[in-house]
Design a protein around this motif. Structure first.
Motif, PDB file in Angstrom:
ATOM      1  N   TRP A 229      23.986  37.776  50.780  1.00  0.00           N
ATOM      2  CA  TRP A 229      25.421  37.604  50.595  1.00  0.00           C
ATOM      3  C   TRP A 229      26.210  37.567  51.900  1.00  0.00           C
ATOM      4  N   PHE A 230      25.738  38.298  52.916  1.00  0.00           N
ATOM      5  CA  PHE A 230      26.547  38.438  54.129  1.00  0.00           C
ATOM      6  C   PHE A 230      25.833  37.979  55.394  1.00  0.00           C
ATOM      7  N   GLY A 231      24.579  37.580  55.276  1.00  0.00           N
ATOM      8  CA  GLY A 231      23.852  37.098  56.433  1.00  0.00           C
ATOM      9  C   GLY A 231      23.314  38.189  57.333  1.00  0.00           C
ATOM     10  N   GLY A 232      23.371  39.433  56.886  1.00  0.00           N
ATOM     11  CA  GLY A 232      22.838  40.531  57.693  1.00  0.00           C
ATOM     12  C   GLY A 232      23.656  41.779  57.537  1.00  0.00           C
ATOM     13  N   ALA A 233      23.262  42.804  58.290  1.00  0.00           N
ATOM     14  CA  ALA A 233      23.895  44.117  58.182  1.00  0.00           C
ATOM     15  C   ALA A 233      25.272  44.124  58.834  1.00  0.00           C
ATOM     16  N   MET A 234      26.155  44.926  58.286  1.00  0.00           N
ATOM     17  CA  MET A 234      27.486  45.185  58.843  1.00  0.00           C
ATOM     18  C   MET A 234      28.319  43.915  59.000  1.00  0.00           C
ATOM     19  N   ASN A 242      33.609  41.094  44.953  1.00  0.00           N
ATOM     20  CA  ASN A 242      33.152  41.730  43.721  1.00  0.00           C
ATOM     21  C   ASN A 242      31.919  41.052  43.154  1.00  0.00           C
ATOM     22  N   ALA A 243      31.786  39.746  43.376  1.00  0.00           N
ATOM     23  CA  ALA A 243      30.597  39.051  42.880  1.00  0.00           C
ATOM     24  C   ALA A 243      29.347  39.575  43.575  1.00  0.00           C
ATOM     25  N   ALA A 244      29.469  39.877  44.859  1.00  0.00           N
ATOM     26  CA  ALA A 244      28.326  40.426  45.584  1.00  0.00           C
ATOM     27  C   ALA A 244      27.957  41.799  45.054  1.00  0.00           C
ATOM     28  N   ALA A 245      28.951  42.661  44.854  1.00  0.00           N
ATOM     29  CA  ALA A 245      28.671  43.999  44.335  1.00  0.00           C
ATOM     30  C   ALA A 245      28.056  43.926  42.945  1.00  0.00           C
ATOM     31  N   ALA A 246      28.551  42.981  42.138  1.00  0.00           N
ATOM     32  CA  ALA A 246      27.987  42.809  40.796  1.00  0.00           C
ATOM     33  C   ALA A 246      26.520  42.408  40.864  1.00  0.00           C
ATOM     34  N   ASP A 247      26.188  41.591  41.845  1.00  0.00           N
ATOM     35  CA  ASP A 247      24.807  41.141  41.984  1.00  0.00           C
ATOM     36  C   ASP A 247      23.881  42.302  42.337  1.00  0.00           C
ATOM     37  N   LEU A 248      24.309  43.183  43.234  1.00  0.00           N
ATOM     38  CA  LEU A 248      23.467  44.320  43.588  1.00  0.00           C
ATOM     39  C   LEU A 248      23.314  45.268  42.405  1.00  0.00           C
ATOM     40  N   ALA A 249      24.389  45.501  41.659  1.00  0.00           N
ATOM     41  CA  ALA A 249      24.284  46.348  40.474  1.00  0.00           C
ATOM     42  C   ALA A 249      23.267  45.782  39.491  1.00  0.00           C
TER      43      ALA A 249
END
Length: 326
Positions: A229-234, A242-249
């Motif tokens: 989702w973000f291409g790496g850490a931090m 919210n779509a990213a958080a939904a995906d991890l859940a």
């Protein structure tokens, strides 16, 4: 596979509550009903659903009145999680809803940059942090050379479980049977605050997740998710997603379900059972509720959330606000 049979309940609620640090406040609640009530002819879904319903109602009842963009009344201090849990428990006890449940209420304290929660039973609160990043260098792992590490994402905090004995967690409850057993009260809850930082991933879940998934695998899944989702850490900390958080859940919940049905490996639950002289192999089939939060920078939205759990069913006084299921 039938979501209407889930014995878990939850809510995610955002309330307009202006403070010097934020425009609104967010609360999360999860509860895990005790399935053994079915053997007594009691629907184990009702008690946790009522508990979460009344928790939301109490938060909304204490929020400041707003007309347009103006605050009508002077807002009182936002209720702490223990206050919310206590008020909800008193309402459910007054309804004499038979059953029992674990429970956890959590919120973010923006003034102190802390995750604050009140937890009773074996629900879990985990904070994943990039330990070797610049902002958390004081906690870095020193045993493995940096060039040999595949990830610096690891457990910064994990909540304490409350168990009377193996597989018998503390629980709130009510029974209409004389001498039918005793239950805990909100006074027995663990009340904790933990400092949070941008980039932290907060996971709140019922024991269906932790009984089946090792913490290391949780970190691995979160690392893969960050890369996708973000291409790496931090990265991607200037706006909420919210779509990213939904995906991890969803990833965590679905993987926990797969592991719960796997008879070829011993789950964390099975290993703990053996330590208590109980023969158990494989996973632990159970309902799974997962709520994910990713902490972003203060200059943008402070908080994003998602959860992977079907909406509650059964008796209710009205629509449950804040439901945002995927």
């Amino acid at each position: 596979m039938d979501p209407t049979l889930s014995e878990d309940a939850h809510f995610v609620l955002s309330v307009a509550w202006a403070t010097p640090e934020a425009e609104s406040l967010q609360y999360v609640g999860i509860a895990d009903g005790v399935g053994s009530w079915r053997g007594l002819g009691v629907d184990p879904r009702e008690f946790p659903q009522r508990l979460m319903f009344w928790a939301q109602q109490y938060i909304l009842s204490t929020a400041p009145s707003v007309s347009g963009s103006a605050v009508v009344d002077q807002p009182r201090p936002a209720p702490k999680p223990l206050e919310v849990l206590s008020a909800a428990w008193e309402m459910v006890m007054g309804e004499k809803a038979v059953g029992s449940s674990t429970a956890c209420i959590a919120t973010l304290d923006y003034s102190l940059d802390q995750l604050t929660f009140s937890n009773i039973g074996d629900n879990g609160v985990v904070v994943l942090r990039h330990i070797d990043s610049d902002i958390a260098g004081y906690m870095r792992e020193r045993r493995t050379p940096r060039h040999l590490r595949t990830s610096d994402l690891r457990i910064a905090f994990i909540s304490q479980q409350q168990l009377r004995s193996f597989n018998l967690p503390y629980q709130l409850g009510y029974t209409n049977v004389p001498a039918g057993g005793t239950f805990e009260t909100p006074r027995d809850a663990v009340n904790t605050s933990f400092p949070i930082m941008p980039g932290d991933i907060v996971i709140l879940a019922t024991d269906g997740l932790y009984d089946n998934m090792e913490l290391d695998e949780m970190c691995d899944i979160a690392q893969e998710w960050e890369t996708k989702w973000f291409g790496g850490a931090m990265r991607g900390l200037d706006k909420q997603d919210n779509a990213a958080a939904a995906d991890l859940a969803a990833r965590l919940a679905q993987r926990a379900r797969e592991l719960s049905l796997d008879t070829s490996r011993d789950s964390p639950f099975a290993l703990l059972a053996k330590e208590n002289d109980i023969m158990w192999g494989g996973g632990m089939p159970d309902d799974v509720t997962v709520v994910v939060m990713r902490i972003v920078n203060k200059l943008s939205s402070k908080f994003q959330f998602a959860q992977d759990i079907p909406p509650p069913v059964g008796r209710a006084l009205g629509p449950l606000p804040g439901q945002n299921s995927i």
